[in-house]
Enzyme design. Structure first.
Site, PDB file in Angstrom:
ATOM      1  CG  HIS A 264      -1.809   1.171   1.344  1.00  0.00           C
ATOM      2  ND1 HIS A 264      -3.119   1.150   0.913  1.00  0.00           N
ATOM      3  CD2 HIS A 264      -1.605   2.425   1.825  1.00  0.00           C
ATOM      4  CE1 HIS A 264      -3.680   2.324   1.135  1.00  0.00           C
ATOM      5  NE2 HIS A 264      -2.773   3.123   1.680  1.00  0.00           N
ATOM      6  CD  GLU A 265       1.427   3.438   3.710  1.00  0.00           C
ATOM      7  OE1 GLU A 265       1.536   4.496   3.071  1.00  0.00           O
ATOM      8  OE2 GLU A 265       0.437   3.191   4.434  1.00  0.00           O
ATOM      9  CG  HIS A 268       0.247   6.312  -0.564  1.00  0.00           C
ATOM     10  ND1 HIS A 268      -0.755   7.073  -1.131  1.00  0.00           N
ATOM     11  CD2 HIS A 268      -0.336   5.624   0.454  1.00  0.00           C
ATOM     12  CE1 HIS A 268      -1.899   6.853  -0.482  1.00  0.00           C
ATOM     13  NE2 HIS A 268      -1.666   5.966   0.472  1.00  0.00           N
ATOM     14  CD  GLU A 295      -5.256   6.612   0.527  1.00  0.00           C
ATOM     15  OE1 GLU A 295      -5.094   5.367   0.406  1.00  0.00           O
ATOM     16  OE2 GLU A 295      -4.618   7.284   1.349  1.00  0.00           O
TER      17      GLU A 295
END
Length: 503
Positions: A264-265, A268, A295
């Site tokens: 997820h990170e 980003h 997101e």
């Protein structure tokens, strides 16, 4: 060809502001990852001082004069260059007008309070006691209401805060969208299969770290421009060009938590990395377009890629090696099923992709009522627990697994939560379009972990755009149609069928 002096002067001042904003990011990152506990109070003063300074520079009359001189200079440029410059100055003026509405002393107070609040939230969560944080949260709510009043709104205070994360979004529109989505999700949740964890023994943090450290580079974020650390709550931040920081947290009994935190990170940070590769970085046009778009990038890599069969066909032998497990101890099919299992859970960051949006809807409803003055801070645990029972049929045993589980309110980030679900909607639509254009991509994923086609597609259609276009235009140009939640619903329905068939 050299730029007119007025444009050079304006960009020099803008980049000075940006430089100090990045310095503030360094201070924030260090306070979450490296700083000793007793440094919190003085660090909050440092962060507040930098925030106040950059705000004063942004709102200073001389900067406005530089912007106005730059606007005049643009008129003397060739027509082919005017469009980009006019957009850049338009975006900057929107940011400046918003900054002008906030007094410098308010900005300083808000920055200091949120840094202090984080430590109190972390302690309250550790002690599972909301009362240890409630007084500070009340201060943050009142400051956020004041912020909404400064910024201005037409219908409700929450709109002003929501607009800071997703420009133009309105709470009543979000509510309607979420209600339709909730009604579509309920039957999917009802038929989605649940699978038991295939991990028969704990996996040490050292083994998980070895595996997690591989992931960013595999997706396209090299170790030369990023690093992975541990924090209480996973996050990513950009400290400047070529410096992207990622954090995760580890559970020896649930190693997937750290893995999907990193995926997820990394999403980003890949977006931020792409933005920093835009021409003339940094300018107002090289910033992220919205939190919903941000997101979408993290959720796409976490879900559409990270929970896919091709991804795990490639990563499975690497996982076995790093975790020092055999195929008998961790069968592939049991692992893949568990990765895509659906189970109503209390914790948002550990929620599966099918039920995740129900967690966001719950938070949206609560914080909207909180900012609009319909509920009180002291009533939050009771309200939270009631909604969790209503939406998931689960009983919350303590505040740490309830109202204290998320970091966002300690950051004063009211209005942030809805962007997660908007990101889910956008990510499914982006990935659908990508697979139509690259139908053989799954073979590259599974054969040798080659995600370059996907990253290049995102670079071309999302990352390289920055703020050159509006949110609506970005989605339209990238996918050929406006944002549509049907792609998320279709993706989740297909995912449920996939694991049901393979079970």
């Amino acid at each position: 060809m050299a730029l007119p002096q007025a444009l050079e002067n304006y960009r020099k001042q803008y980049r000075k502001i940006k430089l100090f904003q990045d310095i503030s990011s360094v201070l924030h990152w260090d306070s979450e990852v490296m700083m000793p506990e007793e440094g919190r109070e003085y660090r909050s003063s440092q962060i507040a001082a930098v925030a106040e300074l950059t705000h004063e520079w942004m709102t200073d009359k001389s900067f406005l004069e530089q912007i106005q001189s730059a606007k005049q200079a643009v008129n003397d440029l060739p027509e082919s260059e005017r469009k980009v410059w006019n957009r850049e100055l338009e975006i900057l003026m929107e940011e400046k007008e918003k900054a002008d509405k906030l007094p410098s002393e308010f900005v300083s107070e808000f920055a200091k309070l949120t840094n202090l609040a984080h430590a109190e939230w972390a302690e309250a969560k550790k002690e599972k006691n909301f009362k240890l944080f409630s007084k500070r949260l009340e201060e943050l709510v009142q400051l956020s209401k004041k912020q909404a009043d400064y910024l201005g709104y037409t219908t409700e205070p929450y709109d002003a805060l929501l607009d800071s994360y997703e420009k133009g979004a309105k709470a009543n529109q979000i509510q309607s969208l979420f209600l339709d989505l909730k009604n579509s999700l309920i039957p999917i949740v009802a038929k989605a299969p649940r699978f038991e964890s295939p991990f028969q023994k704990p996996i040490s943090v050292a083994k998980q770290t070895k595996f997690c450290n591989r992931l960013p580079a595999i997706l396209g974020l090299t170790t030369k421009e990023s690093r992975l650390d541990i924090s209480n709550h996973p996050f990513s931040t950009s400290l400047g060009k070529g410096d992207k920081r990622i954090t995760t947290r580890y559970s020896e009994t649930d190693p997937l938590s750290s893995i999907f935190g990193v995926l997820h990170e990394t999403g980003h940070s890949l977006y931020e990395s792409g933005l920093s590769k835009m021409p003339n970085w940094p300018t107002p046009l090289t910033e992220y377009l919205s939190l919903g778009i941000h997101e979408s990038q993290s959720r796409l890599w976490e879900n559409q890629v990270g929970r896919s069969l091709p991804f795990w066909e490639f990563m499975y032998p690497i996982l076995l090696e790093d975790f020092e497990l055999t195929e008998v101890e961790l069968p592939f099919q049991k692992l893949f099923n568990y990765i895509n299992s659906t189970e109503k859970s209390k914790i948002r960051v550990e929620a599966d992709q099918v039920t995740y949006n129900l967690h966001i809807i719950l938070r949206f409803e609560i914080e909207r009522d909180l900012i609009n003055g319909k509920i009180k801070v002291n009533d939050l645990p009771e309200i939270w627990n009631h909604k969790m029972k209503e939406s998931f049929g689960l009983n919350v045993e303590n505040d740490a697994e309830g109202v204290l589980q998320d970091i966002h309110w300690s950051m004063g980030a009211f209005g942030y939560f809805p962007t997660y679900t908007l990101g889910n909607i956008f990510s499914a639509q982006f990935f659908k379009k990508f697979t139509e254009e690259f139908p053989d991509s799954h073979n590259k994923f599974s054969a040798n972990g080659d995600f370059s086609d996907l990253l290049n597609w995102l670079r071309k259609h999302i990352h390289s755009k920055g703020k050159m276009v509006t949110i609506e235009n970005l989605i339209q140009e990238a996918t050929g149609e406006p944002a549509n939640a049907k792609y998320l619903i279709s993706y989740l329905e297909d995912k449920v069928k996939e694991v049901s068939v393979t079970n």
